[in-house]
Design a protein around this motif. Structure first.
Motif, PDB file in Angstrom:
ATOM      1  N   UNK A  85      12.611 -13.217  -5.883  1.00 43.20           N
ATOM      2  CA  UNK A  85      11.253 -13.402  -6.051  1.00 43.20           C
ATOM      3  C   UNK A  85      10.211 -14.070  -5.195  1.00 43.20           C
ATOM      4  N   UNK A  86      10.708 -15.087  -4.680  1.00 43.33           N
ATOM      5  CA  UNK A  86       9.933 -15.997  -3.993  1.00 43.33           C
ATOM      6  C   UNK A  86      10.236 -15.911  -2.340  1.00 43.33           C
ATOM      7  N   UNK A  87      11.313 -15.121  -1.865  1.00 43.60           N
ATOM      8  CA  UNK A  87      11.599 -14.766  -0.547  1.00 43.60           C
ATOM      9  C   UNK A  87      11.570 -13.240  -0.447  1.00 43.60           C
ATOM     10  N   UNK A  88      10.631 -12.478  -0.909  1.00 52.17           N
ATOM     11  CA  UNK A  88      10.544 -11.149  -1.081  1.00 52.17           C
ATOM     12  C   UNK A  88       9.121 -10.858  -0.304  1.00 52.17           C
ATOM     13  N   UNK A  89       8.970  -9.787   0.491  1.00 52.54           N
ATOM     14  CA  UNK A  89       7.742  -9.299   0.922  1.00 52.54           C
ATOM     15  C   UNK A  89       6.735 -10.231   1.636  1.00 52.54           C
ATOM     16  N   UNK A  90       7.435 -10.986   2.344  1.00 49.32           N
ATOM     17  CA  UNK A  90       6.819 -12.234   3.048  1.00 49.32           C
ATOM     18  C   UNK A  90       5.333 -11.958   3.672  1.00 49.32           C
ATOM     19  N   UNK A  91       5.080 -10.744   4.138  1.00 50.72           N
ATOM     20  CA  UNK A  91       3.786 -10.450   4.744  1.00 50.72           C
ATOM     21  C   UNK A  91       2.569  -9.787   3.544  1.00 50.72           C
ATOM     22  N   UNK A  92       3.008  -9.872   2.294  1.00 47.65           N
ATOM     23  CA  UNK A  92       2.230  -9.140   1.493  1.00 47.65           C
ATOM     24  C   UNK A  92       1.480 -10.149   0.582  1.00 47.65           C
ATOM     25  N   UNK A  93       0.392 -10.637   0.836  1.00 46.08           N
ATOM     26  CA  UNK A  93      -0.570 -11.856   0.035  1.00 46.08           C
ATOM     27  C   UNK A  93      -0.596 -11.205  -1.351  1.00 46.08           C
ATOM     28  N   UNK A  94      -1.021 -10.065  -1.648  1.00 43.37           N
ATOM     29  CA  UNK A  94      -1.125  -9.776  -2.970  1.00 43.37           C
ATOM     30  C   UNK A  94      -0.028  -9.981  -3.692  1.00 43.37           C
ATOM     31  N   UNK A  95       1.120  -9.549  -3.098  1.00 42.80           N
ATOM     32  CA  UNK A  95       2.385 -10.124  -3.890  1.00 42.80           C
ATOM     33  C   UNK A  95       2.370 -11.511  -4.356  1.00 42.80           C
ATOM     34  N   UNK A  96       2.187 -12.442  -3.302  1.00 41.90           N
ATOM     35  CA  UNK A  96       2.247 -13.973  -3.307  1.00 41.90           C
ATOM     36  C   UNK A  96       1.347 -14.424  -4.560  1.00 41.90           C
ATOM     37  N   UNK A  97       0.156 -13.584  -4.768  1.00 45.69           N
ATOM     38  CA  UNK A  97      -0.776 -13.976  -5.785  1.00 45.69           C
ATOM     39  C   UNK A  97      -0.062 -13.766  -7.243  1.00 45.69           C
ATOM     40  N   UNK A  98       0.896 -12.688  -7.284  1.00 45.57           N
ATOM     41  CA  UNK A  98       1.391 -12.388  -8.454  1.00 45.57           C
ATOM     42  C   UNK A  98       2.610 -13.646  -8.706  1.00 45.57           C
ATOM     43  N   UNK A  99       3.073 -14.028  -7.796  1.00 45.72           N
ATOM     44  CA  UNK A  99       4.328 -14.910  -7.990  1.00 45.72           C
ATOM     45  C   UNK A  99       4.032 -16.226  -7.921  1.00 45.72           C
ATOM     46  N   UNK A 100       2.824 -16.611  -7.437  1.00 43.53           N
ATOM     47  CA  UNK A 100       2.358 -18.047  -7.517  1.00 43.53           C
ATOM     48  C   UNK A 100       2.994 -18.932  -6.478  1.00 43.53           C
ATOM     49  N   UNK A 101       3.932 -18.555  -5.592  1.00 46.01           N
ATOM     50  CA  UNK A 101       4.703 -19.227  -4.831  1.00 46.01           C
ATOM     51  C   UNK A 101       5.385 -18.235  -3.480  1.00 46.01           C
ATOM     52  N   UNK A 102       5.819 -19.080  -2.652  1.00 48.99           N
ATOM     53  CA  UNK A 102       6.546 -18.350  -1.422  1.00 48.99           C
ATOM     54  C   UNK A 102       7.263 -19.224  -0.941  1.00 48.99           C
ATOM     55  N   UNK A 103       8.575 -18.928  -0.597  1.00 49.52           N
ATOM     56  CA  UNK A 103       9.662 -19.882   0.343  1.00 49.52           C
ATOM     57  C   UNK A 103       9.195 -19.868   1.487  1.00 49.52           C
TER      58      UNK A 103
END
Length: 211
Positions: A85-103
């Motif tokens: 969930x948090x090391x997915x689709x690293x280049x997609x900022x909109x996705x990171x706004x859904x998860x609230x975090x990025x590895x």
């Protein structure tokens, strides 16, 4: 809906299979997909109470990202663990706004470390009644949104790269529109879920996120 795929090092099929009986026992009709095109099916997602994603790395198309985000904003729950969930689709900022975090990184190999429950969360339905616990697995360093609700943390000790210890979110929830999002950074390998607290907070997180 269990969406699984991407980098095979996180065993997306084997580990999500651990939770399918639990979901069925709690009344869910479970469908699995190994194709991100499912995120473009607006009608299907609107009828879905919970998306459990285990898809590490990889790329999501703009249409797929918009479809997932719109479904969660409308009330579909979204949940997952570790890189799925948090090391997915690293280049997609909109996705990171859904998860609230990025590895961002983890120390080499598996690290014995303590997961500390956040103060004041002893009645939260995901972690209530649990205590701090030890795990021997990857310890994730993540960049997170300040709007997340942190339920548990880990501490990176001072060392060559850090002058002082750093407390890092390990388990959190957030809202995205009308949808609920649950994230745990624990779960690189199947036996991580043999730790009773890891299994408990993950199962509770899935139920909490569901519509």
């Amino acid at each position: 809906m269990v969406v699984r795929g991407g980098w095979e090092g996180h065993a997306p099929v084997a580990i999500t299979d651990l939770f399918l009986p639990f979901l069925r026992d709690h009344g869910f009709t479970v469908q699995t997909s190994e194709d991100l095109a499912v995120y473009e099916d607006a009608a299907l997602l609107a009828a879905t109470d919970l998306v459990v994603q285990c898809w590490s790395m990889g790329e999501v198309t703009p249409a797929q990202s918009r479809g997932l985000s719109a479904a969660v904003r409308a009330g579909t729950g979204f949940a997952g663990w570790h890189g799925g969930i948090v090391d997915a689709f690293r280049g997609d900022l909109d996705y990171q706004l859904v998860t609230g975090g990025q590895f961002l990184m983890h120390p080499p190999g598996f690290v014995e470390h303590t997961v500390h429950l956040a103060p004041g969360r002893d009645t939260h339905p995901v972690v209530g009644g649990l205590r701090d616990f030890r795990v021997h697995t990857e310890q994730y360093w993540v960049a997170t949104d300040p709007a997340i609700d942190v339920l548990a943390t880990t501490t990176f000790p001072a060392g060559e790269e850090r002058e002082a210890p750093v407390v890092m979110p390990a388990v959190w929830t957030r809202g995205h529109g009308r949808g609920r999002v649950f994230v745990s950074t624990i779960g690189h390998k199947a036996d991580d879920f043999d730790v009773p607290e890891v299994r408990a907070l993950t199962e509770r997180g899935l139920l909490w996120a569901a519509r």
